[in-house]
Motif scaffolding. Structure first.
Motif, PDB file in Angstrom:
ATOM      1  N   UNK A 173     -10.000  -5.980  -9.513  1.00 45.41           N
ATOM      2  CA  UNK A 173      -9.576  -5.446 -10.802  1.00 45.41           C
ATOM      3  C   UNK A 173      -8.065  -5.276 -10.894  1.00 45.41           C
ATOM      4  N   UNK A 174      -7.360  -6.382 -10.895  1.00 46.89           N
ATOM      5  CA  UNK A 174      -5.914  -6.313 -11.068  1.00 46.89           C
ATOM      6  C   UNK A 174      -5.581  -6.518 -12.540  1.00 46.89           C
ATOM      7  N   UNK A 175      -4.503  -5.917 -12.975  1.00 47.08           N
ATOM      8  CA  UNK A 175      -4.053  -6.081 -14.345  1.00 47.08           C
ATOM      9  C   UNK A 175      -2.561  -6.374 -14.342  1.00 47.08           C
ATOM     10  N   UNK A 176      -2.035  -6.722 -15.492  1.00 47.82           N
ATOM     11  CA  UNK A 176      -0.618  -7.054 -15.572  1.00 47.82           C
ATOM     12  C   UNK A 176       0.259  -5.838 -15.357  1.00 47.82           C
ATOM     13  N   UNK A 177      -0.282  -4.627 -15.403  1.00 52.68           N
ATOM     14  CA  UNK A 177       0.521  -3.424 -15.204  1.00 52.68           C
ATOM     15  C   UNK A 177       0.684  -3.041 -13.747  1.00 52.68           C
ATOM     16  N   UNK A 178       0.089  -3.817 -12.873  1.00 46.37           N
ATOM     17  CA  UNK A 178       0.094  -3.441 -11.465  1.00 46.37           C
ATOM     18  C   UNK A 178       1.500  -3.426 -10.887  1.00 46.37           C
ATOM     19  N   UNK A 179       1.686  -2.546  -9.920  1.00 46.39           N
ATOM     20  CA  UNK A 179       2.881  -2.455  -9.088  1.00 46.39           C
ATOM     21  C   UNK A 179       2.443  -2.784  -7.673  1.00 46.39           C
ATOM     22  N   UNK A 180       3.182  -3.669  -7.043  1.00 44.77           N
ATOM     23  CA  UNK A 180       2.833  -4.059  -5.682  1.00 44.77           C
ATOM     24  C   UNK A 180       4.041  -3.874  -4.770  1.00 44.77           C
TER      25      UNK A 180
END
Length: 120
Positions: free
Chosen positions: A27-34
């Motif tokens: 469940x990754x989204x474009x708002x993710x921070x990695x």
């Protein structure tokens, strides 16, 4: 739930380069921070750098600034850590991490780590 798998670690001579990959699934989204972290034997885990998935903004620890570059491939849902001018003190287990919050310092998901060894 997000699964992270690192790859690309190995043994390299000082001054050499290595590229780590972190493939994200779930469940990754474009708002993710990695981010990338590392932990050397007997030392605490250290922040290396991070990237905001939307927009690609990056930031780095002073110890790697100018030598390491973080990037991402949206189509492959993969983050990279290009490590140049490696030093023996860069030897550590490198971990990638992710968090659904676009801002902050904590990370909720972690990979299993990949060993990087830099020989002098």
């Amino acid at each position: 739930q997000v699964q992270l798998v690192e790859s690309g670690g190995g043994l390299v001579q000082a001054g050499g380069s290595l590229r780590l990959s972190c493939a994200a699934a779930g469940r990754t989204t474009s708002n993710y921070r990695m981010g990338w972290f590392r932990q050397a034997p007997g030392k605490e885990r250290e922040f290396v750098g991070g990237i905001r998935w939307s927009g690609g903004t990056t930031w780095y620890a002073d110890s790697v600034k100018g030598r390491f570059i973080i990037s991402r491939d949206n189509a492959k849902n993969t983050m990279y850590l290009q490590m140049n001018s490696l030093k023996p003190e860069d030897t550590a287990v490198y971990y990638c991490a992710a968090d659904p919050a676009a801002w902050g310092t904590g990370y909720g998901y972690w990979g299993q780590g990949t060993q990087v060894t830099v020989s002098s």
